[in-house]
Design an enzyme around this catalytic site. Structure first.
Site, mmCIF file in Angstrom:
data_model
loop_
_atom_site.group_PDB
_atom_site.id
_atom_site.type_symbol
_atom_site.label_atom_id
_atom_site.label_comp_id
_atom_site.label_asym_id
_atom_site.label_seq_id
_atom_site.Cartn_x
_atom_site.Cartn_y
_atom_site.Cartn_z
ATOM 1 N N TRP A 60 8.579 8.529 1.786
ATOM 2 C CA TRP A 60 9.779 8.491 2.631
ATOM 3 C C TRP A 60 10.867 9.437 2.137
ATOM 4 O O TRP A 60 11.862 9.626 2.825
ATOM 5 C CB TRP A 60 10.303 7.056 2.724
ATOM 6 C CG TRP A 60 10.337 6.316 1.433
ATOM 7 C CD1 TRP A 60 11.323 6.316 0.499
ATOM 8 C CD2 TRP A 60 9.319 5.438 0.933
ATOM 9 N NE1 TRP A 60 11.005 5.512 -0.552
ATOM 10 C CE2 TRP A 60 9.769 4.941 -0.321
ATOM 11 C CE3 TRP A 60 8.081 5.000 1.409
ATOM 12 C CZ2 TRP A 60 9.035 4.054 -1.089
ATOM 13 C CZ3 TRP A 60 7.345 4.113 0.644
ATOM 14 C CH2 TRP A 60 7.809 3.653 -0.590
ATOM 15 N N ARG A 61 10.670 10.042 0.969
ATOM 16 C CA ARG A 61 11.618 11.041 0.493
ATOM 17 C C ARG A 61 11.232 12.456 0.942
ATOM 18 O O ARG A 61 11.973 13.402 0.692
ATOM 19 C CB ARG A 61 11.711 10.990 -1.033
ATOM 20 C CG ARG A 61 12.423 9.740 -1.529
ATOM 21 C CD ARG A 61 12.513 9.709 -3.025
ATOM 22 N NE ARG A 61 13.285 8.550 -3.479
ATOM 23 C CZ ARG A 61 13.371 8.157 -4.742
ATOM 24 N NH1 ARG A 61 12.758 8.851 -5.692
ATOM 25 N NH2 ARG A 61 14.077 7.094 -5.060
ATOM 26 N N GLU A 73 12.925 1.288 4.349
ATOM 27 C CA GLU A 73 13.999 0.433 3.850
ATOM 28 C C GLU A 73 13.752 -1.030 4.184
ATOM 29 O O GLU A 73 14.013 -1.911 3.368
ATOM 30 C CB GLU A 73 15.349 0.896 4.407
ATOM 31 C CG GLU A 73 15.811 2.235 3.869
ATOM 32 C CD GLU A 73 15.986 2.234 2.356
ATOM 33 O OE1 GLU A 73 16.200 1.154 1.762
ATOM 34 O OE2 GLU A 73 15.902 3.320 1.750
ATOM 35 N N GLY A 117 5.031 -10.351 3.762
ATOM 36 C CA GLY A 117 5.930 -11.498 3.699
ATOM 37 C C GLY A 117 7.267 -11.233 4.370
ATOM 38 O O GLY A 117 7.524 -10.136 4.862
ATOM 39 N N TYR A 118 8.111 -12.263 4.391
ATOM 40 C CA TYR A 118 9.439 -12.165 5.033
ATOM 41 C C TYR A 118 9.293 -11.527 6.418
ATOM 42 O O TYR A 118 9.822 -10.456 6.706
ATOM 43 C CB TYR A 118 10.408 -11.363 4.157
ATOM 44 C CG TYR A 118 10.635 -11.980 2.794
ATOM 45 C CD1 TYR A 118 11.503 -13.049 2.629
ATOM 46 C CD2 TYR A 118 9.967 -11.476 1.681
ATOM 47 C CE1 TYR A 118 11.704 -13.628 1.384
ATOM 48 C CE2 TYR A 118 10.154 -12.049 0.427
ATOM 49 C CZ TYR A 118 11.024 -13.124 0.285
ATOM 50 O OH TYR A 118 11.210 -13.701 -0.947
ATOM 51 N N CYS A 244 28.427 5.753 -20.167
ATOM 52 C CA CYS A 244 28.224 4.304 -20.079
ATOM 53 C C CYS A 244 29.155 3.580 -21.048
ATOM 54 O O CYS A 244 29.228 3.940 -22.224
ATOM 55 C CB CYS A 244 26.767 3.973 -20.386
ATOM 56 S SG CYS A 244 26.327 2.259 -20.030
#
Length: 370
Positions: A60-61, A73, A117-118, A244
């Site tokens: 997808w990139r 997504e 799933g979901y 960081c």
């Protein structure tokens, strides 16, 4: 005059701070230490330099097609990349665009989604495709506000499509980037609280470059997936470690206490006749899919022929299957399916595993109930 000068200085200082809110908050106070523009550019260069060498090559990139990116997504929600890859390729072969998906039936969409799933994600995608075809003439909207009017498209998904398909300079905040951003900024409030979410989105927005935002956001995602890991972050090889502020990375991100896992028991029947299996169309969790017919939980039954446990959100469900002859099978939500057709209908994974296991038993054992 002194008063006016002092007031103006204070106002400008406030504007400068609010514009860069939540860059590097201190641990003990809810304040921010902003990155100046020079450091922001240095951060972006370091991140993109690392990504060009170490970023993941994901299908997808390789596209700017909003349909393909939307599919990825949806599939990646609460699902790992390795699991998604074969489903993504197969889905695009079956439904190569919004028009093809809109023409398909919900049953076909659910069957193609089977195993991920979901399943509400598949139903939402199917409905969204119809809306795109009917209201937008098959073209996915570029406006984030219009994207979020589509079923199943929330803030993250809309921003993801906006940046990855249209290269809009907007942030993306998901599991990986949340962890990176929380550690970079030393965020000491729960990231799943309203305040924590707002601060992460503002922080992420402050780091997005005006150009190449898709590369930047992909790099931030991969940094979390490959380096800034949940339990054992690889700080020594982190390309942005000098920016960081956290001293103990494994202590972040902070999350609110999760509710305890609930234990549920679901009882279902297994009834075959003339090489056909009786199934029921679910109206609840797996709406539109076919499952083994549910049994009354209050009735006491012995001798389950199949048991398995599967997770579902914050539940652990014990699936128990019993031999059971239906007295009446004229229920419109129940249907007999020949064994040879079971692979062509949408069945949730826990029930399909049970069916495969039970039909794989010794023939005399399975057919003993005839």
């Amino acid at each position: 005059m002194r008063v006016r000068i002092h007031f103006r200085f204070t106002f400008l200082s406030f504007r400068a701070k609010s514009r860069n809110l939540l860059l590097f908050p201190e641990t003990s106070r809810d304040v921010s230490t902003p990155l100046d523009m020079t450091k922001q550019r240095a951060f972006q260069r370091a991140l993109l330099g690392w990504y060009r060498q170490h970023g993941r090559d994901l299908p997808w990139r390789r596209t700017r097609d909003p349909y393909a990116i939307l599919i990825s997504e949806f599939m990646l929600q609460q699902t790992q990349v390795g699991t998604v890859l074969p489903y993504y390729q197969d889905w695009l072969r079956r439904f190569p665009g919004f028009a093809a998906l809109a023409r398909a039936s919900e049953r076909e969409a659910l069957h193609a989604w089977q195993g991920l799933g979901y399943y509400s994600r598949a139903r939402n995608l199917h409905t969204a495709a119809k809306i795109v075809v009917d209201r937008h003439h098959g073209r996915f909207p570029k406006s984030i506000e219009q994207m979020q009017l589509l079923p199943g498209v929330g803030k993250y998904t809309a921003h993801a499509v906006a940046t990855f398909a249209f290269d809009q300079p907007v942030p993306v905040v998901e599991a990986n980037t949340s962890r990176v951003l929380a550690r970079l900024s030393n965020l000491r409030i729960p990231i799943d609280s309203a305040s924590g979410k707002n601060r992460l989105w503002r922080y992420a927005a402050s780091l997005v470059p005006r150009n190449s935002s898709a590369l930047h956001n992909s790099a931030l995602v991969d940094l979390g997936a490959l380096v800034c890991l949940p339990r054992k972050p690889k700080c020594r090889i982190c390309p942005v470690r000098r920016f960081c502020r956290v001293k103990n990375p494994q202590s972040l991100p902070v999350k609110r206490p999760r509710p305890g896992t609930k234990q549920l028991v679901e009882k279902h029947s297994f009834f075959i006749h003339n090489d056909k299996l009786l199934l029921a169309q679910s109206a609840k969790r797996w709406r539109g899919m076919w499952i083994l017919p549910p049994l009354n939980l209050s009735s006491k039954r012995n001798g389950a022929i199949y048991k398995a446990t599967f997770p579902f959100t914050n539940h652990h469900v014990m699936l128990q299957i019993f031999r059971h002859r239906e007295r009446k099978t004229d229920n419109p939500r129940k249907c007999w399916f020949p064994f040879r057709k079971l692979k062509s209908i949408p069945i949730p994974s826990p029930h399909r595993r049970a069916i495969d296991a039970l039909l794989g038993l010794n023939v005399s054992s399975v057919h003993a109930q005839r």
